[in-house]
Design a protein around this motif. Structure first.
Motif, mmCIF file in Angstrom:
data_model
loop_
_atom_site.group_PDB
_atom_site.id
_atom_site.type_symbol
_atom_site.label_atom_id
_atom_site.label_comp_id
_atom_site.label_asym_id
_atom_site.label_seq_id
_atom_site.Cartn_x
_atom_site.Cartn_y
_atom_site.Cartn_z
ATOM 1 N N ILE A 337 0.840 -1.205 0.000
ATOM 2 C CA ILE A 337 0.000 0.000 0.000
ATOM 3 C C ILE A 337 0.869 1.247 0.000
ATOM 4 N N TYR A 340 4.052 0.594 -3.497
ATOM 5 C CA TYR A 340 3.792 0.075 -4.841
ATOM 6 C C TYR A 340 4.330 0.993 -5.939
ATOM 7 N N SER A 407 -8.536 2.492 -7.627
ATOM 8 C CA SER A 407 -7.217 3.004 -7.259
ATOM 9 C C SER A 407 -6.291 1.841 -6.953
ATOM 10 N N HIS A 408 -4.985 2.104 -7.008
ATOM 11 C CA HIS A 408 -4.018 1.069 -6.675
ATOM 12 C C HIS A 408 -4.101 0.710 -5.186
ATOM 13 N N GLN A 409 -4.400 1.726 -4.351
ATOM 14 C CA GLN A 409 -4.520 1.457 -2.925
ATOM 15 C C GLN A 409 -5.674 0.497 -2.639
ATOM 16 N N THR A 410 -6.758 0.618 -3.405
ATOM 17 C CA THR A 410 -7.903 -0.273 -3.219
ATOM 18 C C THR A 410 -7.499 -1.733 -3.405
ATOM 19 N N VAL A 413 -5.293 -2.729 -0.239
ATOM 20 C CA VAL A 413 -6.086 -2.729 0.998
ATOM 21 C C VAL A 413 -6.994 -3.954 1.021
#
Length: 438
Positions: A337, A340, A407-410, A413
């Protein structure tokens, strides 16, 4: 001194899983060990034959991942349509696997594996012809048929390994099947990229050749043990399966979920990497992209084989490794997170650490599940497990694609949360102790 040598320390373990081994089983284990020592060459060839089945299974799916962008361009289809080439195959396989498992228990393992490999390879040729004719419809139909053939391959090979071997030999064979599965994932992106240099659909026609080699190995190198008793009728069979799930469902269902989650994350991350490596700031494509994709998978392959060789039937060790593997997955995916988009080296390193965690987890689950039931129900139980693993693979690419649009965070997570949830469930519900038998 002689008296001292004859004394044995007796330790009794208690567990939710019935892992007590009878004297007859211990004698069988000893006989099996002797057979392994006296006929090691034969065992090696058997191992190769068993390992070839999950290898070709993966080649028939993962080898297509690098050519999906070319397929979209040549056939004029959307990204979703191209993802169905992977997803439909896995969904069809997942739905048919329990039927194949029952038939393998009812008749024999090889009686299902041999025609399944023929269907699998033949449908691969049909998919290649569909690509040659620029027909997306033919490709999709062929991939669905391939999924039906795939249902009778690797899941049944896992059950056959449980039939053929006992104790440490069984865990080693199952570790090898998982390592072979992972090795296929390592080789597939590279091989698919290389074949695409000839023509974009070359992978469709190359795959049946590998399938033929596996077919010959299964036919001539594997000798299936004879059934000790007549198989039960369908009604009795289903009642037996229901009784097993009622008695051992708490840890079995948790194990099924853990295996499915691990493959969902692994295949989803492969899809994620395949997409982001081609764009800024990386601009990595072609064979080089295949090599980068292979790095995390290589970590899983080495770990899977090592784990399978070490765990034997040691339930206590398996519990430790399952929890350590899930901790590694949770921590490394959680760190993604933050990292990346910082450094490609750190990012790939974290994904490799997660794959090592997967390599600790899967061989332990395989050995526990195959060792938890008698041979007469083993095909169905391992097939239920494999079915959920296939569904994890099937939903990885589309769900990761959807999360990437957010999103990449999604992405990270979500997979971190899934890994943490699995760790909690495994810690409380998967508690093998002592020696695993069955």
């Amino acid at each position: 001194m002689e008296k001292a040598k004859t004394k044995k320390l007796r330790i009794t373990f208690e567990s939710d899983i019935d892992y007590s081994a009878s004297k007859n089983e211990q004698a069988t284990d000893n006989d099996n060990s002797k057979a392994a020592n006296t006929g090691s060459k034969g065992v090696v060839w058997e191992f190769i034959a068993i390992a070839s089945v999950p290898l070709v299974l993966v080649l028939g799916n993962s080898m297509l991942v690098p050519i999906l962008p070319d397929m979209q361009e040549r056939l004029g289809i959307s990204q979703f349509q191209s993802s169905l080439v992977i997803t439909l195959f896995s969904v069809t396989a997942g739905l048919v696997i329990p039927i194949a498992g029952y038939l393998s228990d009812r008749f024999s393992r090889k009686a299902i594996m041999i025609p399944s490999l023929i269907i699998y390879g033949g449908a691969g040729i049909l998919a290649g012809l569909g690509a040659l004719w620029n027909s997306y419809t033919v490709i999709i139909i062929a991939r669905a048929v391939q999924g039906m053939g795939a249902a009778g391959t690797a899941p049944i090979a896992m059950a056959l390994a449980g039939d053929l071997y006992k104790a440490g030999m069984e865990s080693k064979a199952l570790g090898l099947t998982e390592a072979s599965n992972g090795a296929g994932k390592v080789v597939s992106p590279i091989l698919g990229s290389l074949l695409a240099l000839i023509v974009w659909y070359a992978a469709f026609f190359a795959f049946p050749f590998f399938c033929l080699l596996s077919l010959l190995a299964v036919m001539f190198l594997l000798k299936e043990p004879k059934k000790e008793q007549a198989p039960p009728k369908l009604g009795e069979y289903l009642r037996n399966i229901g009784a097993i799930l009622k008695q051992k469902g708490r840890w079995l269902i948790t194990s099924f979920f853990a295996g499915s989650m691990a493959l969902f994350v692994l295949f989803g991350v492969l899809f994620y990497l395949s997409d982001i490596l081609e764009v800024a700031p990386y601009h990595i494509d072609g064979v080089m992209k295949g090599l980068v994709l292979a790095i995390p998978l290589l970590g899983m392959v080495v770990t899977s084989y090592t784990t399978g060789s070490l765990i034997k039937k040691n339930g206590t060790l398996m519990r430790w490794l399952i929890n350590i593997g899930l901790i590694l997955m949770t921590v490394s995916l959680g760190l993604c997170i933050l990292f990346y988009n910082k450094s490609i080296y750190v990012f790939i390193g974290l994904l490799t650490l997660s794959s090592i965690g997967t390599g600790l987890l899967l061989p332990c689950l395989n050995t526990m599940i195959t060792g938890s039931v008698q041979r007469e129900q083993r095909g169905m139980i391992t097939s239920l497990y494999s079915s959920l693993r296939f569904l994890g693979v099937a939903f990885g690419p589309p769900l990761f694609g959807w999360m990437m649009d957010k999103s990449h965070q999604t992405v990270f997570v979500t997979v971190t949360s899934l890994s943490l949830l699995t760790l909690i469930l495994a810690f409380f519900f998967i508690k093998p102790q002592g020696k695993i038998g069955g």
